[in-house]
Structure formats: structure tokens, C-alpha cells
Scaffold this motif. Structure first.
Motif, PDB file in Angstrom:
ATOM      1  N   CYS A  79       0.807  -1.222   0.000  1.00 45.59           N
ATOM      2  CA  CYS A  79       0.000   0.000   0.000  1.00 45.59           C
ATOM      3  C   CYS A  79       0.838   1.270   0.000  1.00 45.59           C
ATOM      4  CB  CYS A  79      -0.925   0.010   1.215  1.00 45.59           C
ATOM      5  SG  CYS A  79      -2.077  -1.360   1.274  1.00 45.59           S
ATOM      6  N   GLY A  80       2.054   1.199   0.444  1.00 49.74           N
ATOM      7  CA  GLY A  80       2.910   2.381   0.491  1.00 49.74           C
ATOM      8  C   GLY A  80       2.586   3.270   1.684  1.00 49.74           C
ATOM      9  N   PHE A  81       2.483   4.578   1.414  1.00 49.90           N
ATOM     10  CA  PHE A  81       2.260   5.568   2.456  1.00 49.90           C
ATOM     11  C   PHE A  81       0.909   6.242   2.279  1.00 49.90           C
ATOM     12  CE2 PHE A  81       6.806   5.122   2.372  1.00 49.90           C
ATOM     13  CZ  PHE A  81       7.218   5.358   3.675  1.00 49.90           C
ATOM     14  N   LYS A  82       0.391   6.799   3.374  1.00 50.67           N
ATOM     15  CA  LYS A  82      -0.729   7.722   3.309  1.00 50.67           C
ATOM     16  C   LYS A  82      -0.273   9.010   3.970  1.00 50.67           C
ATOM     17  CE  LYS A  82      -3.113   6.343   7.566  1.00 50.67           C
ATOM     18  NZ  LYS A  82      -4.395   5.866   8.105  1.00 50.67           N
ATOM     19  N   THR A  83      -0.894  10.116   3.594  1.00 48.08           N
ATOM     20  CA  THR A  83      -0.539  11.411   4.158  1.00 48.08           C
ATOM     21  C   THR A  83      -1.627  11.862   5.117  1.00 48.08           C
ATOM     22  OG1 THR A  83       0.644  11.987   2.132  1.00 48.08           O
ATOM     23  CG2 THR A  83       0.086  13.796   3.607  1.00 48.08           C
ATOM     24  N   LEU A  84      -1.219  12.280   6.304  1.00 50.20           N
ATOM     25  CA  LEU A  84      -2.124  12.846   7.292  1.00 50.20           C
ATOM     26  C   LEU A  84      -1.900  14.354   7.325  1.00 50.20           C
ATOM     27  CD1 LEU A  84      -1.554  10.211  10.115  1.00 50.20           C
ATOM     28  CD2 LEU A  84      -3.275  10.197   8.296  1.00 50.20           C
ATOM     29  N   PHE A  85      -2.948  15.106   7.616  1.00 51.61           N
ATOM     30  CA  PHE A  85      -2.870  16.568   7.584  1.00 51.61           C
ATOM     31  C   PHE A  85      -3.240  17.136   8.947  1.00 51.61           C
ATOM     32  CE2 PHE A  85      -4.259  14.930   3.475  1.00 51.61           C
ATOM     33  CZ  PHE A  85      -3.295  15.433   2.630  1.00 51.61           C
ATOM     34  N   TYR A  86      -2.509  18.181   9.346  1.00 55.25           N
ATOM     35  CA  TYR A  86      -2.765  18.845  10.618  1.00 55.25           C
ATOM     36  C   TYR A  86      -2.879  20.346  10.337  1.00 55.25           C
ATOM     37  CZ  TYR A  86      -1.494  14.284  12.259  1.00 55.25           C
ATOM     38  OH  TYR A  86      -1.471  12.928  12.444  1.00 55.25           O
ATOM     39  N   LEU A  87      -4.117  20.854  10.410  1.00 57.18           N
ATOM     40  CA  LEU A  87      -4.350  22.269  10.135  1.00 57.18           C
ATOM     41  C   LEU A  87      -3.577  23.132  11.127  1.00 57.18           C
ATOM     42  CD1 LEU A  87      -8.195  22.220   9.410  1.00 57.18           C
ATOM     43  CD2 LEU A  87      -6.331  22.338   7.745  1.00 57.18           C
ATOM     44  N   ASN A  88      -3.019  24.229  10.630  1.00 52.54           N
ATOM     45  CA  ASN A  88      -2.245  25.148  11.471  1.00 52.54           C
ATOM     46  C   ASN A  88      -3.106  25.710  12.594  1.00 52.54           C
ATOM     47  OD1 ASN A  88      -0.241  24.685   9.645  1.00 52.54           O
ATOM     48  ND2 ASN A  88      -0.213  26.742   8.793  1.00 52.54           N
ATOM     49  N   ASP A  89      -2.484  25.925  13.740  1.00 50.41           N
ATOM     50  CA  ASP A  89      -3.202  26.472  14.901  1.00 50.41           C
ATOM     51  C   ASP A  89      -3.625  27.917  14.690  1.00 50.41           C
ATOM     52  OD1 ASP A  89      -2.923  24.091  16.307  1.00 50.41           O
ATOM     53  OD2 ASP A  89      -1.067  24.720  17.274  1.00 50.41           O
ATOM     54  N   THR A  90      -2.745  28.735  14.124  1.00 55.76           N
ATOM     55  CA  THR A  90      -3.014  30.170  14.045  1.00 55.76           C
ATOM     56  C   THR A  90      -3.834  30.569  12.830  1.00 55.76           C
ATOM     57  OG1 THR A  90      -0.882  30.480  12.955  1.00 55.76           O
ATOM     58  CG2 THR A  90      -0.957  30.800  15.347  1.00 55.76           C
ATOM     59  N   ASN A  91      -3.652  29.922  11.711  1.00 55.36           N
ATOM     60  CA  ASN A  91      -4.348  30.321  10.493  1.00 55.36           C
ATOM     61  C   ASN A  91      -4.713  29.074   9.674  1.00 55.36           C
ATOM     62  OD1 ASN A  91      -5.433  32.111   8.691  1.00 55.36           O
ATOM     63  ND2 ASN A  91      -3.515  32.522   7.655  1.00 55.36           N
ATOM     64  N   PRO A  92      -5.636  28.245  10.177  1.00 59.56           N
ATOM     65  CA  PRO A  92      -5.899  26.973   9.502  1.00 59.56           C
ATOM     66  C   PRO A  92      -6.576  27.108   8.141  1.00 59.56           C
ATOM     67  CG  PRO A  92      -7.435  27.287  11.310  1.00 59.56           C
ATOM     68  CD  PRO A  92      -6.451  28.418  11.363  1.00 59.56           C
ATOM     69  N   ILE A  93      -7.548  28.021   8.056  1.00 61.14           N
ATOM     70  CA  ILE A  93      -8.304  28.190   6.816  1.00 61.14           C
ATOM     71  C   ILE A  93      -8.517  29.673   6.571  1.00 61.14           C
ATOM     72  CG2 ILE A  93     -10.485  27.735   5.631  1.00 61.14           C
ATOM     73  CD1 ILE A  93     -10.733  25.190   7.277  1.00 61.14           C
ATOM     74  N   GLU A  94      -8.258  30.098   5.336  1.00 56.68           N
ATOM     75  CA  GLU A  94      -8.457  31.493   4.952  1.00 56.68           C
ATOM     76  C   GLU A  94      -9.542  31.566   3.890  1.00 56.68           C
ATOM     77  OE1 GLU A  94      -4.678  33.741   4.202  1.00 56.68           O
ATOM     78  OE2 GLU A  94      -3.843  31.715   4.470  1.00 56.68           O
ATOM     79  N   LEU A  95     -10.519  32.426   4.110  1.00 49.78           N
ATOM     80  CA  LEU A  95     -11.546  32.719   3.114  1.00 49.78           C
ATOM     81  C   LEU A  95     -11.210  34.069   2.503  1.00 49.78           C
ATOM     82  CD1 LEU A  95     -14.304  32.270   1.706  1.00 49.78           C
ATOM     83  CD2 LEU A  95     -15.362  33.333   3.736  1.00 49.78           C
ATOM     84  N   THR A  96     -10.945  34.088   1.212  1.00 48.35           N
ATOM     85  CA  THR A  96     -10.652  35.344   0.533  1.00 48.35           C
ATOM     86  C   THR A  96     -11.945  36.154   0.428  1.00 48.35           C
ATOM     87  OG1 THR A  96      -8.878  34.316  -0.729  1.00 48.35           O
ATOM     88  CG2 THR A  96      -9.743  36.391  -1.579  1.00 48.35           C
ATOM     89  N   VAL A  97     -11.920  37.351   0.985  1.00 46.18           N
ATOM     90  CA  VAL A  97     -13.103  38.215   0.982  1.00 46.18           C
ATOM     91  C   VAL A  97     -13.036  39.120  -0.243  1.00 46.18           C
ATOM     92  CG1 VAL A  97     -14.365  39.981   2.257  1.00 46.18           C
ATOM     93  CG2 VAL A  97     -13.203  38.143   3.499  1.00 46.18           C
ATOM     94  N   ASP A  98     -14.115  39.052  -1.045  1.00 47.65           N
ATOM     95  CA  ASP A  98     -14.140  39.845  -2.281  1.00 47.65           C
ATOM     96  C   ASP A  98     -15.354  40.771  -2.368  1.00 47.65           C
ATOM     97  OD1 ASP A  98     -16.247  38.132  -2.809  1.00 47.65           O
ATOM     98  OD2 ASP A  98     -15.295  37.132  -4.508  1.00 47.65           O
ATOM     99  N   GLY A  99     -16.116  40.883  -1.278  1.00 43.66           N
ATOM    100  CA  GLY A  99     -17.293  41.746  -1.280  1.00 43.66           C
ATOM    101  C   GLY A  99     -18.533  41.060  -1.826  1.00 43.66           C
TER     102      GLY A  99
END
Length: 167
Positions: free
Chosen positions: A121-141
């Protein structure tokens, strides 16, 4: 002569299977790199699940994405070769009329850990969202997405919701 050939072939098959290791075949139920599980909620009543219709999700540099219609939960992949994934969430993006599309850009910031599964099977990748800025929503009005909430920053399985989007 036929009997000797049959015995020889049977012996070869038996030795072949006997030498086969458990790690030589990746079982179909083996956990793989998880996708981000996102649920959609009504911004006016945050406790109510809300179905998205004609949602398109695509990376800005791709020519094809995924379409979702009349669902309150979706799964989207993150890049396994970088610590950032930007996706366009397009309201009305899965219909044929492009004039009514409303694009909201979301950027996921994370660290990656490759976990060894097996030789087959090889490898799988696990993800750990950043504590300070995990998700950014670009605001366009003209955002159709009102807010985003991270429920589970550790994306290790697809058994739980990781992110809520309110619209």
C-alpha cells in the motif's frame, strides 16, 4: 507425462502462494490519505444543516473539478506535495450557465505527515491544520460563504466532520 506436468504445475502454484506475504496485496479496506470532510450549515440558523446545490469545487490551476448537488456534506482532497491547498468553491458552478457563478476562494494551511501502511500500500498522508491560520476565506465583497469553523484540525480519517461552512 500429463500427470507429471500437472503435479509440477500444482507444486509451482503452491510454492508461489506460500511465498506470498501479507504485505504483497493492498486490501481494499486499507485506510488511505483522508480527504477533508465539510458540512454546510444555514448562516441564519447555525444549528441547521443546509444542502448546497450546483456547487463546483476546483483548484484555481485545474480545468476540471468536482460537482456537488443537493448535499450537506462533501469530501475534498488536499495536496500531498505541499502544505497549502487553495480551492475555489463555486456557487452555481456545476451548472452550464457560467454567468451566475459566484467564486469563493478557500485556502487550507497545514503540516503533512506521511505514515507507512505496508509494502503493497505504500504511504498515506495525514494533515494537521495550522493552529493560528488553519483556513483562509478570501473576501471579495460578494462572498456566498459567510463563515468557516474548524471542528477537527487533525485530518487523519474520514470518520468525522473536520470543517463547517455557513452560508
Amino acid at each position: 507425462m500429463k500427470k507429471i506436468v500437472f503435479i509440477t504445475l500444482s507444486l509451482l502454484l503452491a510454492v508461489s502462494f506460500w511465498n506470498c506475504e501479507k504485505d504483497d496485496i493492498c486490501a481494499s479496506g486499507t485506510p488511505v490519505t483522508p480527504r477533508v470532510i465539510i458540512e454546510f450549515y444555514d448562516a441564519a440558523d447555525p444549528s441547521v444543516l443546509k444542502n448546497v446545490t450546483n456547487l463546483g469545487v476546483i483548484a484555481p490551476t485545474f480545468s476540471e473539478g468536482k460537482a456537488f448537488n443537493n448535499v450537506s456534506k462533501i469530501e475534498v482532497p488536499l495536496r500531498t506535495t505541499a502544505d497549502v491547498t487553495t480551492l475555489n468553491f463555486i456557487q452555481n458552478g456545476s451548472d452550464t450557465n457560467t454567468t451566475n457563478d459566484n467564486v469563493d476562494e478557500i485556502t487550507f494551511n497545514y503540516q503533512r505527515v506521511d505514515e507507512y501502511i505496508s509494502r503493497a500500500c505504500g504511504f498515506k498522508t495525514l494533515f494537521y491544520l495550522n493552529d493560528t491560520n488553519p483556513i483562509e476565506l478570501t473576501v471579495d465583497g460578494n462572498n456566498w460563504i459567510q463563515s468557516i469553523e474548524v471542528l477537527q484540525p487533525n485530518i487523519e480519517t474520514e470518520n468525522e466532520v473536520h470543517v463547517k461552512i455557513y452560508f
